[in-house]
Scaffold this active site. Structure first.
Site, PDB file in Angstrom:
ATOM      1  CE1 TYR A   1      -3.656  -1.935   5.025  1.00  0.00           C
ATOM      2  CE2 TYR A   1      -3.538   0.418   4.361  1.00  0.00           C
ATOM      3  CZ  TYR A   1      -3.506  -0.833   3.959  1.00  0.00           C
ATOM      4  OH  TYR A   1      -3.670  -1.373   2.764  1.00  0.00           O
TER       5      TYR A   1
ATOM      6  CB  THR B   1      -0.980  -0.015   1.275  1.00  0.00           C
ATOM      7  OG1 THR B   1      -1.566   1.128   1.056  1.00  0.00           O
ATOM      8  CG2 THR B   1      -0.252  -0.314   2.666  1.00  0.00           C
TER       9      THR B   1
END
Length: 328
Positions: free
Chosen positions: A139, A115
């Site tokens: 995250y 990501t």
């Protein structure tokens, strides 16, 4: 090739499963179906199981005689990661530990779903692949740690890998009837479509960002383009290519207000909105420099214009393939 796809019943994973099948690969999906949908894997074999549990992925990979593992199974919500960091580290890092164990045992290539959140607030935009990684939420940290684990384990275990740093995956496969079906839904485009159709306002998280219209700017990449990049990355490794890391985005940014305007045009109704406080862990602008993926994979995001992404997402929802999103 014989490929195991973890999380292959989820949004991005299911699109990649279809792309792998069209490219002639033999696919086995491992998914616990906590967020995935069994009907979305098409004709691929589906094994229900938790990738974080010791021995589960290794057994699936052995049975499938896997030559590669594509790893999508993860928790993905920035806000939730701020509230429940331990949950994110347990799932995302725990899953990667199982992946590298299975890959080392089978000498299987790994393609990892990473990501842009690994970068944190960028110093330069578009963000180059060698930009420093300074995540600003659990995250992002869980994905950055997973990349580090993957690189270290590949060097010691004799397998190769590709880490693909997505920016904002969006859009749908209209022909296959595949789109976003997260529960709860946190992605902007499906929430905006629902807001336009229902009349319930969507929240804009902050209108005081240092961007031209004061709302966050993100780089949207069509999920079909993402799927193509995964097939290309796998084939790069299968042909003896070196381990690599790439940004995957459309290569241009769109603000929240620009997305709402585009959805309004596609639906034929304006998208009602209201301003809410900034979310913890958000950054102002994330746009990808995708030159490395273009140069080394021959990849070009051909469907990642905002109008095309929104048109496809609206088409699938109008066809009833995706239920109205449940908001958090």
């Amino acid at each position: 090739m014989r490929v195991v796809v973890t999380g292959g019943a989820g949004y991005i994973g299911s699109h990649v499963v279809r792309a792998l099948g069209r490219a002639g690969h033999q696919v086995t999906v491992l998914d616990d179906l906590s967020n995935g949908h069994a009907e979305d894997v098409g004709g691929a074999e589906l094994v229900r199981g938790d990738v974080t549990l010791a021995g589960v992925l290794d057994q699936v990979a052995r049975t499938a005689r896997a030559q590669a593992i594509l790893h999508f199974a993860a928790r993905i919500q920035v806000g939730e990661s701020m509230a429940h960091p331990a949950r994110y580290y347990a799932t995302n890092i725990g899953g990667m530990l199982r992946v590298v164990e299975a890959a080392a045992s089978a000498r299987a290539h790994v393609v990892f779903s990473s990501t842009a959140a690994v970068y944190g607030s960028p110093e330069t935009v578009p963000i180059p692949i060698d930009h420093p990684c300074r995540p600003e939420n659990p995250y992002g940290w869980s994905k950055w740690m997973s990349e580090r684990i993957l690189a270290d384990a590949a060097g010691a275990g004799g397998f190769s890998y590709a880490a693909l740093r997505y920016f904002n995956a969006a859009g749908a496969d209209v022909e296959a009837g595949l789109g976003e079906k997260h529960s709860p839904e946190t992605h902007l485009i499906p929430l905006a479509i629902d807001a336009a159709r229902s009349g319930r306002p969507i929240r804009i998280f902050g209108d005081d960002w240092p961007t031209p219209d004061r709302t966050c700017v993100r780089d949207y990449v069509h999920v079909i383009d993402l799927a193509d990049a995964h097939v290309r990355a796998l084939e790069h490794l299968a042909q003896g290519g070196e381990s690599c890391t790439f940004n995957l985005g459309g290569g241009r940014g769109a603000s929240v207000r620009e997305v709402l305007d585009e959805v309004g045009r596609a639906i034929g109704k304006s998208v009602p909105s209201e301003i809410a406080p900034r979310r913890a862990g958000d950054v102002a602008e994330l746009v990808a420099d995708i030159s490395a993926a273009r140069a080394r994979l021959g990849w070009e995001p051909s469907r990642s214009g905002l109008a095309q992404i929104v048109t496809d997402a609206v088409s699938v929802r109008r066809a009833g393939a995706c239920p109205p999103p449940h908001r958090q």
